[in-house]
Design a protein around this motif. Structure first.
Motif, PDB file in Angstrom:
ATOM      1  N   ALA A 133       5.640  -3.415  -4.199  1.00  0.00           N
ATOM      2  CA  ALA A 133       5.225  -3.185  -2.670  1.00  0.00           C
ATOM      3  C   ALA A 133       5.789  -1.380  -2.325  1.00  0.00           C
ATOM      4  O   ALA A 133       5.725  -1.453  -0.904  1.00  0.00           O
ATOM      5  CB  ALA A 133       6.563  -4.993  -2.096  1.00  0.00           C
ATOM      6  N   LEU A 134       6.839  -1.555  -3.223  1.00  0.00           N
ATOM      7  CA  LEU A 134       7.624   0.043  -2.091  1.00  0.00           C
ATOM      8  C   LEU A 134       6.315   0.972  -2.858  1.00  0.00           C
ATOM      9  O   LEU A 134       6.068   1.989  -2.020  1.00  0.00           O
ATOM     10  CB  LEU A 134       8.976   0.374  -3.539  1.00  0.00           C
ATOM     11  N   GLU A 135       6.233   1.027  -4.289  1.00  0.00           N
ATOM     12  CA  GLU A 135       5.033   1.891  -4.499  1.00  0.00           C
ATOM     13  C   GLU A 135       3.326   2.255  -4.111  1.00  0.00           C
ATOM     14  O   GLU A 135       2.923   2.844  -3.835  1.00  0.00           O
ATOM     15  CB  GLU A 135       5.137   2.628  -5.785  1.00  0.00           C
ATOM     16  N   HIS A 136       2.991   0.864  -3.695  1.00  0.00           N
ATOM     17  CA  HIS A 136       1.505   0.767  -3.165  1.00  0.00           C
ATOM     18  C   HIS A 136       1.563  -0.250  -2.220  1.00  0.00           C
ATOM     19  O   HIS A 136       1.196  -1.659  -2.139  1.00  0.00           O
ATOM     20  CB  HIS A 136       0.872   0.270  -4.684  1.00  0.00           C
ATOM     21  N   PRO A 137       2.109  -0.337  -0.670  1.00  0.00           N
ATOM     22  CA  PRO A 137       2.599  -0.798   0.407  1.00  0.00           C
ATOM     23  C   PRO A 137       1.129  -1.249   0.967  1.00  0.00           C
ATOM     24  O   PRO A 137      -0.156  -0.605   0.816  1.00  0.00           O
ATOM     25  CB  PRO A 137       3.453   0.085   1.079  1.00  0.00           C
ATOM     26  N   GLY A 157      -1.530  -2.544  -6.250  1.00  0.00           N
ATOM     27  CA  GLY A 157      -1.718  -1.475  -6.507  1.00  0.00           C
ATOM     28  C   GLY A 157      -3.177  -0.992  -6.202  1.00  0.00           C
ATOM     29  O   GLY A 157      -3.998  -2.146  -6.212  1.00  0.00           O
ATOM     30  N   PRO A 158      -3.209   0.314  -6.335  1.00  0.00           N
ATOM     31  CA  PRO A 158      -5.059   0.746  -6.747  1.00  0.00           C
ATOM     32  C   PRO A 158      -5.304   0.895  -7.520  1.00  0.00           C
ATOM     33  O   PRO A 158      -7.203   0.470  -7.304  1.00  0.00           O
ATOM     34  CB  PRO A 158      -4.832   2.177  -6.346  1.00  0.00           C
ATOM     35  N   SER A 212      14.667  -3.470  13.224  1.00  0.00           N
ATOM     36  CA  SER A 212      15.603  -3.365  13.769  1.00  0.00           C
ATOM     37  C   SER A 212      17.274  -1.883  12.952  1.00  0.00           C
ATOM     38  O   SER A 212      17.868  -1.908  12.009  1.00  0.00           O
ATOM     39  CB  SER A 212      16.438  -4.590  13.494  1.00  0.00           C
ATOM     40  N   GLY A 213      16.068  -0.879  12.340  1.00  0.00           N
ATOM     41  CA  GLY A 213      16.397   0.231  12.224  1.00  0.00           C
ATOM     42  C   GLY A 213      16.410   0.184  10.257  1.00  0.00           C
ATOM     43  O   GLY A 213      17.031   1.302   9.281  1.00  0.00           O
ATOM     44  N   ARG A 214      15.342  -0.657  10.113  1.00  0.00           N
ATOM     45  CA  ARG A 214      14.761  -1.173   8.460  1.00  0.00           C
ATOM     46  C   ARG A 214      14.009  -0.578   8.171  1.00  0.00           C
ATOM     47  O   ARG A 214      12.617  -1.253   8.948  1.00  0.00           O
ATOM     48  CB  ARG A 214      16.051  -2.411   8.159  1.00  0.00           C
ATOM     49  N   SER A 215      13.605  -0.631   6.878  1.00  0.00           N
ATOM     50  CA  SER A 215      12.261  -0.345   6.131  1.00  0.00           C
ATOM     51  C   SER A 215      11.983  -1.774   5.898  1.00  0.00           C
ATOM     52  O   SER A 215      12.206  -2.086   5.336  1.00  0.00           O
ATOM     53  CB  SER A 215      12.045   0.683   5.560  1.00  0.00           C
ATOM     54  N   CYS A 216      10.658  -2.177   6.299  1.00  0.00           N
ATOM     55  CA  CYS A 216      10.062  -3.388   5.462  1.00  0.00           C
ATOM     56  C   CYS A 216       8.571  -2.998   4.917  1.00  0.00           C
ATOM     57  O   CYS A 216       7.711  -2.395   5.270  1.00  0.00           O
ATOM     58  CB  CYS A 216       9.545  -4.344   6.846  1.00  0.00           C
ATOM     59  N   TYR A 217       9.104  -2.939   3.580  1.00  0.00           N
ATOM     60  CA  TYR A 217       7.490  -3.052   2.810  1.00  0.00           C
ATOM     61  C   TYR A 217       6.999  -4.429   2.373  1.00  0.00           C
ATOM     62  O   TYR A 217       7.719  -5.203   2.178  1.00  0.00           O
ATOM     63  CB  TYR A 217       8.081  -2.381   1.026  1.00  0.00           C
ATOM     64  N   SER A 218       5.546  -4.632   2.504  1.00  0.00           N
ATOM     65  CA  SER A 218       4.963  -5.645   1.793  1.00  0.00           C
ATOM     66  C   SER A 218       4.121  -5.347   0.866  1.00  0.00           C
ATOM     67  O   SER A 218       3.493  -4.463   1.015  1.00  0.00           O
ATOM     68  CB  SER A 218       4.614  -6.272   2.808  1.00  0.00           C
ATOM     69  N   ALA A 219       3.072  -5.955   0.218  1.00  0.00           N
ATOM     70  CA  ALA A 219       1.953  -5.639  -0.476  1.00  0.00           C
ATOM     71  C   ALA A 219       1.345  -6.403  -1.281  1.00  0.00           C
ATOM     72  O   ALA A 219       2.189  -7.959  -1.681  1.00  0.00           O
ATOM     73  CB  ALA A 219       2.284  -4.196  -2.135  1.00  0.00           C
ATOM     74  N   GLU A 220       0.517  -6.717  -1.407  1.00  0.00           N
ATOM     75  CA  GLU A 220      -0.407  -8.137  -1.778  1.00  0.00           C
ATOM     76  C   GLU A 220       0.101  -8.293  -3.200  1.00  0.00           C
ATOM     77  O   GLU A 220      -0.192  -6.928  -4.355  1.00  0.00           O
ATOM     78  CB  GLU A 220      -2.306  -8.378  -2.291  1.00  0.00           C
ATOM     79  N   VAL A 221       0.379  -9.016  -4.543  1.00  0.00           N
ATOM     80  CA  VAL A 221       1.267  -9.288  -5.910  1.00  0.00           C
ATOM     81  C   VAL A 221       0.333 -10.372  -6.591  1.00  0.00           C
ATOM     82  O   VAL A 221       0.575 -11.423  -5.896  1.00  0.00           O
ATOM     83  CB  VAL A 221       2.522  -9.553  -5.809  1.00  0.00           C
TER      84      VAL A 221
END
Length: 193
Positions: A131-135, A45-46, A144-153
Motif C-alpha cells: 500500500a505504501l510503496e505502490h499505492p 504493485g506494478p 484530517s492532516g494525515r496521509s491515507c494509503y491503500s492498494a489492491e493486495v
C-alpha cells in the motif's frame, strides 16, 4: 584431525548464520510466501514475480515493543510522495502496539480464512509495504492532516490462483510515522485513528 573437523564445523555454522542474517529484503510487488498452507503469497504493485517471504519482524524487536520501548523502529518503507515512513513500536494510540491491540484479530481472521499459519504481523507489514510503496491511483489522500494509503493486495495460492483481494488502509501522520494499518476489504477506511 579432530581440530580440523571442529574448524570446518565452526566455519559451516558461521556461514549458515551469516546467510540467515544477510538474506536480502524482498522487492516490493514480489509474491511472498506467507504460510505453510492456504495463503502462499501477497502480490501488489506494478509487477508480480515469484519470491519467498522471510519473517519481517525480528522477535527481539517485538520483545522491545512488548516492554514499552515506543521509539523502536519495527519497519521502514520508501514512498514516492513522503519519502521514508516508519512503523515504530508506538503506544495505545499509534504504531505497532496500537495496530496489534485494535486490528490483530482482523489480520489474523484473513489468514485463518485461508488456512494460513503465517504470523499476522508479518502479513500486515507485507500488505502495508504494498500500500505504501505502490499505492492505488488517487492515493495517498490527505484526511484530517494525515496521509491515507491503500492498494489492491491479492492473496495467492502456491499455484498462483487468487484466493482473495484486500485493500489495506495505512494511515500515516505528519511525522511520517504509521498510526494504523487495517486489512480493509473492498474500500479503504481513511477515517481510522
Amino acid at each position: 584431525m579432530r581440530r580440523h573437523r571442529m574448524g570446518i564445523a565452526a566455519v559451516a555454522v558461521a556461514l549458515v548464520l551469516l546467510g540467515a542474517l544477510a538474506q536480502p529484503a524482498l522487492a516490493t510487488g514480489d509474491a511472498q510466501r506467507v504460510g505453510d498452507t492456504g495463503v502462499e503469497g501477497v502480490t501488489g504493485g506494478p509487477s508480480t514475480t515469484a519470491g519467498r517471504m522471510h519473517p519481517n519482524l525480528p522477535p527481539v524487536t517485538i520483545g522491545l515493543c512488548n516492554t514499552g520501548y515506543s521509539r523502536v523502529s519495527v519497519a521502514t518503507f520508501s514512498t514516492r510522495k513522503q519519502g521514508r515512513i516508519t512503523l515504530y513500536c508506538g503506544d495505545s494510540t499509534s504504531g505497532y502496539v496500537h495496530i496489534r491491540s485494535a486490528w490483530q484479530g482482523q489480520w489474523q481472521k484473513v489468514l485463518s480464512a485461508h488456512r494460513s499459519r503465517a504470523l499476522w504481523d508479518d502479513f500486515m507489514v507485507s500488505a502495508a509495504r504494498t500500500a505504501l510503496e505502490h499505492p492505488a491511483s488517487g492515493y495517498p489522500r490527505t484526511v484530517s492532516g494525515r496521509s491515507c494509503y491503500s492498494a489492491e493486495v491479492r492473496l495467492r495460492s502456491a499455484s498462483g490462483a487468487t484466493l482473495g483481494i484486500l485493500h489495506p488502509t495505512v494511515v500515516v501522520d505528519s511525522r511520517r510515522e504509521i498510526v494504523a494499518a487495517v486489512p480493509t476489504g473492498s474500500a479503504p477506511n481513511c477515517s481510522l485513528r
